[in-house]
Design a protein around this motif. Structure first.
Motif, mmCIF file in Angstrom:
data_model
loop_
_atom_site.group_PDB
_atom_site.id
_atom_site.type_symbol
_atom_site.label_atom_id
_atom_site.label_comp_id
_atom_site.label_asym_id
_atom_site.label_seq_id
_atom_site.Cartn_x
_atom_site.Cartn_y
_atom_site.Cartn_z
ATOM 1 N N ASP A 8 0.773 -1.153 0.016
ATOM 2 C CA ASP A 8 -0.105 -0.052 0.048
ATOM 3 C C ASP A 8 0.884 1.192 0.017
ATOM 4 O O ASP A 8 0.696 2.073 0.859
ATOM 5 C CB ASP A 8 -0.968 -0.214 1.027
ATOM 6 C CG ASP A 8 -1.679 -1.215 1.082
ATOM 7 O OD1 ASP A 8 -3.170 -1.076 0.452
ATOM 8 O OD2 ASP A 8 -1.550 -2.241 1.603
ATOM 9 N N HIS A 10 0.813 3.416 -2.349
ATOM 10 C CA HIS A 10 -0.327 4.258 -2.913
ATOM 11 C C HIS A 10 0.472 5.593 -3.420
ATOM 12 O O HIS A 10 0.195 6.732 -2.909
ATOM 13 C CB HIS A 10 -1.066 4.707 -1.683
ATOM 14 C CG HIS A 10 -2.270 3.817 -1.597
ATOM 15 N ND1 HIS A 10 -3.381 3.574 -2.290
ATOM 16 C CD2 HIS A 10 -2.740 2.997 -0.517
ATOM 17 C CE1 HIS A 10 -4.295 2.693 -1.769
ATOM 18 N NE2 HIS A 10 -3.657 2.320 -0.703
ATOM 19 N N ASP A 70 -1.891 -1.932 -4.291
ATOM 20 C CA ASP A 70 -2.007 -0.721 -4.017
ATOM 21 C C ASP A 70 -0.629 0.029 -4.231
ATOM 22 O O ASP A 70 -0.529 0.899 -3.152
ATOM 23 C CB ASP A 70 -2.726 -0.539 -2.510
ATOM 24 C CG ASP A 70 -4.396 -0.612 -2.620
ATOM 25 O OD1 ASP A 70 -4.508 -1.037 -3.836
ATOM 26 O OD2 ASP A 70 -5.223 -0.575 -1.724
ATOM 27 N N HIS A 105 -6.767 -0.565 -5.687
ATOM 28 C CA HIS A 105 -6.626 0.726 -6.116
ATOM 29 C C HIS A 105 -5.745 0.758 -7.488
ATOM 30 O O HIS A 105 -5.346 1.614 -7.853
ATOM 31 C CB HIS A 105 -6.046 1.520 -5.198
ATOM 32 C CG HIS A 105 -7.014 2.031 -4.056
ATOM 33 N ND1 HIS A 105 -7.566 3.130 -4.062
ATOM 34 C CD2 HIS A 105 -7.214 1.300 -2.816
ATOM 35 C CE1 HIS A 105 -8.261 3.329 -3.099
ATOM 36 N NE2 HIS A 105 -8.037 2.129 -2.217
ATOM 37 N N HIS A 314 -3.955 -4.143 2.386
ATOM 38 C CA HIS A 314 -5.207 -3.625 2.232
ATOM 39 C C HIS A 314 -5.536 -2.782 3.432
ATOM 40 O O HIS A 314 -6.129 -1.814 3.535
ATOM 41 C CB HIS A 314 -5.982 -4.756 1.815
ATOM 42 C CG HIS A 314 -7.421 -4.386 1.536
ATOM 43 N ND1 HIS A 314 -7.740 -3.533 0.627
ATOM 44 C CD2 HIS A 314 -8.652 -4.842 2.125
ATOM 45 C CE1 HIS A 314 -9.175 -3.319 0.581
ATOM 46 N NE2 HIS A 314 -9.636 -4.083 1.439
ATOM 47 N N HIS A 316 -3.984 -1.487 5.807
ATOM 48 C CA HIS A 316 -2.864 -0.615 6.347
ATOM 49 C C HIS A 316 -2.556 -0.684 7.961
ATOM 50 O O HIS A 316 -2.510 0.197 8.702
ATOM 51 C CB HIS A 316 -3.485 0.944 6.089
ATOM 52 C CG HIS A 316 -3.862 1.103 4.545
ATOM 53 N ND1 HIS A 316 -4.272 2.438 4.255
ATOM 54 C CD2 HIS A 316 -3.534 0.307 3.448
ATOM 55 C CE1 HIS A 316 -4.404 2.219 2.926
ATOM 56 N NE2 HIS A 316 -3.909 1.095 2.312
#
Ligand SMILES: [Fe+2]
Length: 508
Positions: A8, A10, A70, A105, A314, A316
């Motif tokens: 993640d 991101h 992600d 994402h 997922h 976090h």
């Protein structure tokens, strides 16, 4: 054998703004402080955080890195291009190798998905809606192709070299659709576009097998494709039943040939908190978490396949849970409290998993002047002011988490009759529950904590796992354990205060 697992990331396209600003121009494209403080992740800090993670990996002389989904902000070409620039630099300069899987994402099924974000430049003023949708009704919207969310075929093509197709220099690579590697066939269900499955098995180091499972399943709702990100493994097992056979076969071959097998997917393979109620194991989660967790039936099916170590992103958060011999390591995100990644050492016996927390991330505060300008111009005390007076990245993530707990998690998870008591000492609340009043007649000092503090501890522990527990006073943790035992000793927890105590104790 060592390995880094990074979930993640991101990555936000800070230096390209998804095509809004020119790469290399010196400008930056920033998400707003309001969006940042309302989100379960921070955006503008993702570059600094990812660099800090990669620098730590280099410092530890680790070569192989799993990107646990992600990896991008929202699957936009601008974000993925920014990510790949960073990956290439670390491949070239430090010899790192990356093995990726997708999160909810990163790609959106058979079709692309329009995205839009409010962004400003460095001064933080005059936000513009950058969108991929030319039909956007927003006034002064800026339309850029770099903002559109990728389809799954796009993502498979774009990330192919990061393990999705056979990388050079690995001992072994295969997919569920190929015998022992080579055939780059990714379809199931008659090769329908929504049946694409980018799972693979790779041996990057002699004796180390990484089983990387693509757990993104899509369905059509209201005219567009949606990902099954809630209870994802329930849907994976329903739609991709062949994966269980493949896992079992890989487990058998790994055992027979003496490989260390580690499995990875974006989603938890077990509920991330469990307890025992009336002799039965049950998930112990707030309602929002509960709907995101796999059923125990799916968890047990995965355990029965023989899979022993599974790493998930997922949510976090950092954590470790175990059921029927299957261990799920929850890998934290670099862009949400506790802010970090996981290092796995697998030499002999069980692998050792170290959660590495980012204390600092040089340059993480690049957006702070813009945040300050936005808070000033808003003319009201906004959530987030506290987060701007921190000395380091860890402090920023803690302040961000604290704001989320107060503004989002507590109101969403608990009834008003509990929340009206946030300033009430727990000892006083326990007097309303006869059984607990009797149990805590001795009034331990920790019972003097206010309910608000206890709830805050719950969310911090849920996110930070054992390191957060270790940082709290011992007598407080002992009190929480005792409280949980007292609740569990009775019938099913029914009052909100009992429920809270049960959920808290399930994490300890
Ligand atoms: Fe995420």
């Amino acid at each position: 054998m060592k390995l880094a697992v990074v979930a993640d990331v991101h990555l936000h396209d800070l230096y390209g703004g998804y095509g809004w600003i020119e790469q290399g121009s010196g400008e930056i494209a920033l998400r707003t402080v309001q969006d940042t403080m309302a989100s379960t992740r921070v955006f503008n800090e993702s570059h600094a955080a990812f660099h800090a993670v990669l620098e730590d990996i280099v410092r530890r002389k680790i070569r192989d890195v799993v990107l646990l989904g992600d990896y991008s902000d929202d699957g936009q070409p601008g974000a993925v291009a920014a990510l790949k620039r960073i990956l290439s630099a670390y491949e070239t300069e430090h010899g790192l190798r990356f093995f990726a899987t997708f999160g909810n994402h990163d790609c959106f099924g058979p079709e692309q998905r329009h995205q839009d974000k409010w962004m400003t430049k460095a001064d933080g003023l005059a936000p513009r809606l950058v969108t991929s949708d030319p039909r956007s009704p927003a006034i002064n919207a800026v339309v850029r192709d770099g903002m559109i969310g990728m389809s799954t075929p796009d993502a498979i093509a774009d990330m192919a070299r990061y393990g999705i197709t056979r990388p050079e220099g690995v001992v072994h690579w295969e997919t569920p659709f190929s015998d022992h590697g080579g055939v780059q066939q990714r379809g199931c269900e008659d090769h329908a576009a929504d049946g694409l499955d980018a799972s693979y098995l790779v041996e990057p180091q002699d004796g180390l097998w990484l089983l990387i499972l693509d757990a993104n399943v899509f369905y059509r709702l209201d005219g567009r494709w949606q990902v099954r990100s809630n209870a994802a493994w329930d849907h994976v097992l329903d739609r991709r039943p062949y994966l269980l056979d493949w896992i079992a076969d890989v487990v058998e071959r790994a055992d027979r040939t003496g490989k260390t097998l580690l499995a990875f997917s974006h989603y938890p393979a077990l509920p991330l908190a469990m307890t025992v109620e009336r002799g039965l194991t049950v998930a112990a989660c707030t309602p929002d978490w509960l709907k995101r967790m796999p059923s125990l039936q799916s968890s047990r099916a995965l355990a029965e396949s023989g899979m022993r170590w599974h790493f998930s992103g997922h949510m976090h958060v950092a954590g470790r849970v175990e059921l029927d011999g299957l261990i799920n390591i929850a890998v934290p995100s670099p862009v949400a409290y506790p802010g970090g990644y996981v290092v796995v050492t697998a030499d002999s016996g069980d692998p050792a998993c170290e959660c590495v927390r980012l204390e600092s991330a040089p340059g993480f505060d690049a957006a702070f002047p813009a945040y300050s300008a936005q808070l000033r111009s808003s003319g009201k005390a906004a959530v987030g002011t506290e987060a701007l007076s921190v000395p380091d990245y860890q402090g920023f993530l803690q302040a961000h988490q604290k704001g989320l707990i107060a503004s989002k998690y507590m109101p969403q998870d608990w009834p008003p009759e509990l929340l009206k008591n946030l300033d009430t000492p727990l000892a006083q609340m326990l007097t309303d529950v006869p059984r607990l009043a009797q149990e805590f007649k001795d009034r331990p000092p920790a019972a003097g904590l206010c309910l608000g503090q206890v709830l805050e501890d719950y969310y911090f522990i849920r996110a930070g796992g054992s390191q957060t527990i270790g940082a709290l006073p011992e007598d407080r943790i002992a009190f929480y354990r005792r409280l949980g035992s007292a609740v569990n000793a009775g019938d099913e927890a029914c009052l909100p205060i009992e429920r809270m105590a049960m959920l808290l104790a399930a994490l300890l």
